[in-house]
Design a protein around this motif. Structure first.
Motif, PDB file in Angstrom:
ATOM      1  N   THR A 107     -51.576  36.581  25.888  1.00  0.00           N
ATOM      2  CA  THR A 107     -50.500  37.574  25.807  1.00  0.00           C
ATOM      3  C   THR A 107     -51.109  38.708  25.068  1.00  0.00           C
ATOM      4  O   THR A 107     -52.156  38.722  24.156  1.00  0.00           O
ATOM      5  N   SER A 108     -50.202  39.640  24.642  1.00  0.00           N
ATOM      6  CA  SER A 108     -50.620  40.968  23.833  1.00  0.00           C
ATOM      7  C   SER A 108     -50.919  40.403  22.487  1.00  0.00           C
ATOM      8  O   SER A 108     -51.494  40.867  21.800  1.00  0.00           O
TER       9      SER A 108
ATOM     10  N   GLN B 280     -54.143  38.778  22.372  1.00  0.00           N
ATOM     11  CA  GLN B 280     -55.178  39.849  22.300  1.00  0.00           C
ATOM     12  C   GLN B 280     -55.435  40.478  20.982  1.00  0.00           C
ATOM     13  O   GLN B 280     -56.565  41.070  20.704  1.00  0.00           O
TER      14      GLN B 280
END
Length: 496
Positions: free
Chosen positions: A312-313, A316
């Motif tokens: 997921t962002s 990351q």
């Protein structure tokens, strides 16, 4: 057969082979809940006889009888069953530290970092060792210190040489290895002074540290204050200057009037980069639109996707933070694998035995990542990556999801049969989601070629109804290419 980690007893930082052997023996015994025969123990070593292992265990047993009560810790040796460590109230690290602190190498390093130089004759007389023995010991220590750009010279005085940045960095990890926090370090005069100054810095930065964090923070401050007090100015290389210029720092407090701004910047960057705190220390990168170390972070995510699944962002972002800290720290100190091993925080072989499927996927990830980013190929960052991987993908492992449409000319029941066989074959690698809509599928697996207009541009693999090994290989290769293609697209977008 169970994987066995093999140990060597090559001298590290001049530590005696006997110390290293005791260290490794205790690790092996502590990882077993039952007796281990000496033949089983010997499988863990190269070039160490069973007789030597038995003698060393008896020495450890004797030491424990002297140091601890049976209720605290005991090494039991049975003539037939072998050896068993019963550790009840004593932390494992305390057992190792008790041996390390008796080492001449430890004493020499401790005093050199504290005073920077010693009168040679005073030291070897106080330690009851000959000059020749001490020279041999220093030669061995220097072999390990060379990795850290440090060296001990021996003449009338014994001196520690190297850049001030390298000395402060290594000194912290040396103390952290044995003591973890400032209050545990023996022999520091005016310890309360360093603790109170650390609290003032905490308040200046607006931090909220727990008592344990404050103990570590105080230890870092002590090392840096000690370095400033030594009178050796902190001179930065061009590369280090470039790194410092990538960040904005909060103003230096007035009460650190003996510190240069370089001292202050180094203290903050080093503290942040240790990754021992959940704080950013009010440090920010100057160009927020072009974050540092983007390629390395995306390479980590790409390798993770191949082995585990898409990040997921938020995940990351955590990866980027960890990589930034590790690479910033590498400007100051790069902890080699043998030094890292002394910290006793992970045994990869034991983890593998306890979590074989997860570790198989993790090794796939790690080998892919370290090939792309060799600068982070170390046990310490492997450990960081393992922590992140187990956080993102719990040890029961969330597999990479692929939407599959299965079709055959035989019957719908045969479609279900093929789907179940595929799921069984790839159950440790992919999470197959079977759907009937060709347009929504990532891949169509069919026993005969479908017209292009029916596939809606979804790729198809034509298999034999028997689902042969070659069919399975084709499917696996296609999915791997799909993952790589998606990851490459992500990497290329980051360069825009």
């Amino acid at each position: 057969m169970m994987n066995v980690e093999q140990y060597t007893t090559e001298p590290l930082f001049g530590l005696d082979k006997e110390f290293l052997l005791k260290n490794q023996l205790l690790q092996i015994l502590d990882n077993s809940s039952n007796y281990l025969t000496f033949k089983e123990i010997a499988h863990h070593f190269r070039g160490i006889s069973i007789d030597v292992l038995q003698q060393t265990c008896r020495k450890i047993q004797s030491d424990f009888l002297e140091w601890y009560s049976v209720e605290e810790c005991e090494l039991v040796i049975h003539p037939q069953l072998g050896a068993r460590l019963l550790r009840k109230k004593i932390p494992f690290k305390a057992l190792i530290d008790a041996y390390a602190c008796q080492e001449i190498s430890y004493t020499l390093l401790q005093e050199l970092f504290r005073y920077r130089e010693l009168i040679a004759s005073d030291f070897y007389e106080n330690q009851h060792v000959s000059e020749s023995t001490l020279r041999r010991k220093i030669k061995r220590i220097n072999q390990s210190l060379a990795h850290y750009n440090l060296r001990i010279t021996f003449a009338y005085k014994i001196k520690l040489t190297g850049s001030e940045l390298a000395i402060r960095s290594f000194y912290f990890y040396f103390l952290f290895l044995f003591y973890r926090q400032l209050p545990a370090v023996p022999g520091i005069a005016e310890q309360g002074f360093f603790e109170s100054k650390a609290i003032k810095i905490q308040n200046h930065l607006g931090l909220t540290l727990s008592l344990k964090e404050l103990g570590v923070f105080s230890l870092i401050y002590y090392v840096h204050e000690h370095g400033v007090h030594s009178g050796t100015p902190l001179r930065l290389t061009e590369k280090e200057n470039e790194l410092f210029h990538q960040f904005d720092f909060p103003p230096k407090p007035n009460f650190l009037n003996n510190w240069s701004f370089n001292d202050w910047q180094f203290f903050l960057l080093f503290t942040m980069a240790t990754d021992l705190f959940e704080q950013d220390f009010d440090i920010a990168t100057r160009d927020v639109l072009v974050p540092l170390f983007v390629f390395e972070s995306l390479a980590w995510g790409q390798a993770f996707k191949m082995a585990f699944g898409q990040l997921t962002s938020e995940e990351q972002a955590l990866v980027h933070e960890a990589i930034q800290k590790s690479l910033v720290l590498s400007y100051f100190i790069s902890i080699d694998d043998e030094f890292f091993r002394l910290f006793q925080v992970i045994n990869f072989e034991t983890f593998q035995q306890q979590n074989p499927l997860f570790y198989q996927r993790f090794e796939q990830f790690w080998n892919d990542f370290r090939f792309k980013v060799p600068a982070l190929d170390s046990s310490s960052f492997k450990f960081t990556s393992l922590m992140l991987a187990s956080y993102f993908s719990p040890l029961d492992t969330q597999l990479y999801s692929v939407k599959i449409a299965v079709y055959s000319e035989v019957s719908s029941h045969f479609n279900y049969y093929l789907a179940n066989r595929l799921k069984s074959q790839f159950k440790t690698k992919y999470d197959f989601v079977f759907i009937t809509d060709f347009q929504q599928a990532d891949l169509i697996i069919t026993t005969f070629e479908l017209p292009a207009e029916e596939c809606y541009e979804t790729p198809q693999i034509i298999i034999d109804p028997l689902l042969t090994s070659n069919d399975l290989l084709l499917i696996d290769q296609w999915i791997e290419k799909m993952i790589v293609k998606e990851s490459d697209l992500l990497l290329s977008m980051s360069d825009i």
